[in-house]
Design an enzyme around this catalytic site. Structure first.
Site, PDB file in Angstrom:
ATOM      1  N   LYS A 107       2.673  -1.221  -9.466  1.00  0.00           N
ATOM      2  CA  LYS A 107       2.776   0.193  -9.081  1.00  0.00           C
ATOM      3  C   LYS A 107       3.409   0.956 -10.219  1.00  0.00           C
ATOM      4  O   LYS A 107       4.246   0.401 -10.939  1.00  0.00           O
ATOM      5  CB  LYS A 107       3.654   0.348  -7.838  1.00  0.00           C
ATOM      6  CG  LYS A 107       3.383   1.615  -7.076  1.00  0.00           C
ATOM      7  CD  LYS A 107       2.157   1.450  -6.216  1.00  0.00           C
ATOM      8  CE  LYS A 107       1.784   2.694  -5.461  1.00  0.00           C
ATOM      9  NZ  LYS A 107       0.740   2.402  -4.475  1.00  0.00           N
TER      10      LYS A 107
HETATM   11  P1  NAD Z   1      -1.403  12.592  -1.216  1.00  0.00           P
HETATM   12  O1  NAD Z   1      -0.510  13.074  -2.285  1.00  0.00           O
HETATM   13  O2  NAD Z   1      -2.856  12.884  -1.285  1.00  0.00           O
HETATM   14  O3  NAD Z   1      -0.887  13.123   0.216  1.00  0.00           O
HETATM   15  C1  NAD Z   1       0.431  12.962   0.651  1.00  0.00           C
HETATM   16  C2  NAD Z   1       0.653  13.782   1.909  1.00  0.00           C
HETATM   17  O4  NAD Z   1       1.974  13.540   2.411  1.00  0.00           O
HETATM   18  C3  NAD Z   1       0.553  15.292   1.690  1.00  0.00           C
HETATM   19  O5  NAD Z   1      -0.112  15.883   2.804  1.00  0.00           O
HETATM   20  C4  NAD Z   1       2.004  15.745   1.664  1.00  0.00           C
HETATM   21  O6  NAD Z   1       2.189  17.088   2.065  1.00  0.00           O
HETATM   22  C5  NAD Z   1       2.603  14.784   2.679  1.00  0.00           C
HETATM   23  N1  NAD Z   1       4.063  14.667   2.540  1.00  0.00           N
HETATM   24  C6  NAD Z   1       4.767  14.485   1.405  1.00  0.00           C
HETATM   25  N2  NAD Z   1       6.083  14.442   1.684  1.00  0.00           N
HETATM   26  C7  NAD Z   1       6.197  14.595   3.017  1.00  0.00           C
HETATM   27  C8  NAD Z   1       7.291  14.650   3.924  1.00  0.00           C
HETATM   28  N3  NAD Z   1       8.550  14.520   3.493  1.00  0.00           N
HETATM   29  N4  NAD Z   1       7.039  14.808   5.237  1.00  0.00           N
HETATM   30  C9  NAD Z   1       5.769  14.938   5.688  1.00  0.00           C
HETATM   31  N5  NAD Z   1       4.702  14.903   4.892  1.00  0.00           N
HETATM   32  C10 NAD Z   1       4.911  14.731   3.573  1.00  0.00           C
HETATM   33  O7  NAD Z   1      -1.129  11.019  -1.109  1.00  0.00           O
HETATM   34  P2  NAD Z   1      -2.089   9.889  -0.518  1.00  0.00           P
HETATM   35  O8  NAD Z   1      -2.850   9.316  -1.651  1.00  0.00           O
HETATM   36  O9  NAD Z   1      -2.786  10.394   0.687  1.00  0.00           O
HETATM   37  O10 NAD Z   1      -1.017   8.782  -0.103  1.00  0.00           O
HETATM   38  C11 NAD Z   1      -0.317   8.825   1.149  1.00  0.00           C
HETATM   39  C12 NAD Z   1       0.252   7.443   1.447  1.00  0.00           C
HETATM   40  O11 NAD Z   1      -0.809   6.481   1.450  1.00  0.00           O
HETATM   41  C13 NAD Z   1       1.265   6.908   0.428  1.00  0.00           C
HETATM   42  O12 NAD Z   1       2.221   6.119   1.099  1.00  0.00           O
HETATM   43  C14 NAD Z   1       0.408   6.022  -0.474  1.00  0.00           C
HETATM   44  O13 NAD Z   1       1.165   5.033  -1.138  1.00  0.00           O
HETATM   45  C15 NAD Z   1      -0.529   5.421   0.555  1.00  0.00           C
HETATM   46  N6  NAD Z   1      -1.789   4.899  -0.012  1.00  0.00           N
HETATM   47  C16 NAD Z   1      -2.636   5.693  -0.714  1.00  0.00           C
HETATM   48  C17 NAD Z   1      -3.823   5.163  -1.200  1.00  0.00           C
HETATM   49  C18 NAD Z   1      -4.855   6.009  -1.899  1.00  0.00           C
HETATM   50  O14 NAD Z   1      -5.967   5.502  -2.136  1.00  0.00           O
HETATM   51  N7  NAD Z   1      -4.595   7.245  -2.223  1.00  0.00           N
HETATM   52  C19 NAD Z   1      -4.117   3.804  -1.004  1.00  0.00           C
HETATM   53  C20 NAD Z   1      -3.228   3.019  -0.279  1.00  0.00           C
HETATM   54  C21 NAD Z   1      -2.068   3.583   0.219  1.00  0.00           C
END
Ligand code: NAD
Length: 421
Positions: A107
């Site tokens: 990561k």
């Molecule tokens: P992103 O940046 O696209 O979206 C994140 C979302 O979380 C946004 O809507 C933001 O407003 C919200 N957020 C941030 N801080 C917050 C808070 N304190 N309270 C409430 N909402 C909050 O990110 P993403 O890629 O969708 O990733 C989200 C989660 O999924 C993370 O934990 C990431 O590690 C995990 N993840 C992502 C992927 C991927 O392919 N993008 C794959 C596996 C896991």
């Protein structure tokens, strides 16, 4: 509801130890997996739009590469820290092992607030960070992908920067250095929605396992970025109503169902769910206590502690985010009989299609969306069923089952190879 400081890596490690006891993991393998192989920290200067030079800090933690090259996302967030990145890197090791993907776990992150950066600043940060990582990444060594605060644009800049450090004859062989790229740059069809798609498949499998009619059921989603919005869209197409949603800007509720497409259009323009007209603003407490069958956390870690778990109405938490339930939350959910589909299974759709993208790049192939979708569905459903069966056989939670299966794979490989020297 207060959010306590979170020892994320400790919590992942405790789960590992518990799963290790279930499968009688050898103490040698437990030691080998107890710390990442390397933790890289880089400081690098970037010229900001104001003309001033600013110093940024970037991280890449490589947890394990026993099964293949290190693999894991790059996060842009002001609060990133080494404990969080270590934990997230180790989750990638278990995730790839569980999904039977020949990658290890890693990561990375840059400590910055992407919401306050211009496109030019994000590009210069990404390029300089990539350059500073140098040969610590590579298509056969360590392959970054998007995570919170990053997306296809950052991956295109990373790829381009890395490719430009290779000799002319070697350039094209470097395309697979990152996944989650735009399609035109060698990205895979279906990668953008893949993580949310895996979440939706898991919700659907859970419904099947628990005799719940998915069509007509309800979900609440925290985080409406890449994972949350695509999970919402796909669940909507399966007949699941989104009845509450929230992000960093606030929380909204509408018991009659929120128009997911209209909400997405609003978020694309404003960057947040706040201010959307098709639902009422509500508190964080109202969000967690909304009547629904599924809670999909899709924001950050440490969001569901004891307080949230106590008021939750949902029957199942499908972890789109990594580490959203903390240990107190997990205990409280278990006491209340609320099931958890763990992150390493629920959000593994992303790394699965990242693997498909890497394969397509290496083979100079382009798969159709139908191929990607059907392979992904098979992979997620198969993993879900293995986790479900393990949990039933060993009388443990799905999280311990997922870790147990991953550990079995890793420990067999260590057993065959032995430990150097
Ligand atoms: P992103 O940046 O696209 O979206 C994140 C979302 O979380 C946004 O809507 C933001 O407003 C919200 N957020 C941030 N801080 C917050 C808070 N304190 N309270 C409430 N909402 C909050 O990110 P993403 O890629 O969708 O990733 C989200 C989660 O999924 C993370 O934990 C990431 O590690 C995990 N993840 C992502 C992927 C991927 O392919 N993008 C794959 C596996 C896991």
């Amino acid at each position: 509801m207060s959010q306590t400081p979170y020892a994320f890596f400790r919590s992942v490690h405790d789960t590992l130890e518990e799963a290790g006891r279930v499968i009688e993991l050898s103490s040698d393998v437990a030691v080998l997996l107890s710390q990442p192989k390397s933790e890289i920290v880089v400081n690098f200067p970037v010229r900001m739009d104001t003309g001033e030079l600013e110093m940024f800090r970037g991280y890449r933690t490589q947890h394990n590469n026993l099964l293949g090259p290190y693999k894991g996302g790059i996060r842009y967030h002001p609060d990133v820290n080494t404990d969080e990145i270590k934990a997230l890197a180790s989750l990638m090791t278990w995730k790839c092992a569980l999904m039977d993907i020949p990658f290890g776990g890693a990561k990375g992150a840059v400590k910055c607030d992407p919401t306050k950066l211009s496109v030019g600043e994000r590009m210069r940060i990404t390029r300089r960070f990539t350059h500073q990582l140098g040969t610590n990444i590579g298509p056969d060594h360590d392959i970054p992908a998007p995570d919170v605060g990053t997306g296809p644009a950052e991956m295109a800049w990373m790829m381009d920067t890395y490719m430009n450090t290779a000799s002319t004859a070697q350039k094209n062989a470097q395309r697979a250095v990152v996944t989650g790229k735009p399609i035109a740059c060698g990205g895979s069809l279906g990668r953008v929605k893949a993580t949310g798609q895996g979440v939706a498949y898991c919700a659907s499998e859970w419904a099947r396992e628990n005799d719940l009619k998915l069509d007509g059921s309800r979900a609440i989603i925290q985080g409406f970025g890449n994972v949350g919005s695509h999970a919402g869209l796909l669940l909507d197409s399966m007949g699941v109503d989104l009845v509450a949603v929230g992000d960093f800007g606030g929380y909204l509720v509408n018991a009659k169902g929120i128009d997911v497409r209209a909400l997405l259009a609003h978020v694309k323009v404003t960057g947040t769910v706040a201010g959307f007209g098709g639902a009422e603003r509500c508190s964080r407490e109202d969000f967690f206590s909304a009547d629904a069958e599924f809670l999909i956390p899709a924001a950050l870690e440490n969001q569901i502690g004891e307080d949230e778990a106590r008021i939750l109405k949902a029957r199942c938490v499908v972890e789109g985010a990594n580490g959203p339930v903390n240990p107190d939350g997990e205990r409280a959910l278990r006491q209340r009989g609320i099931d958890v589909v763990p992150d390493v299974l629920a959000n593994a759709g992303g790394v699965t299609v990242s693997y498909y993208e890497w394969l397509q790049n290496r083979r100079s192939e382009r798969w159709t969306l139908e191929e990607v979708d059907s392979k992904l569905e098979m992979a997620v459903v198969r993993a879900y069923q293995r986790v479900r069966d393990f949990a039933q056989n060993y009388g443990c939670s799905k999280r311990i089952a997922a870790y147990g299966l991953a550990l079995k794979t890793l420990s067999e490989c260590y057993g065959d190879r032995g430990v150097f020297p």
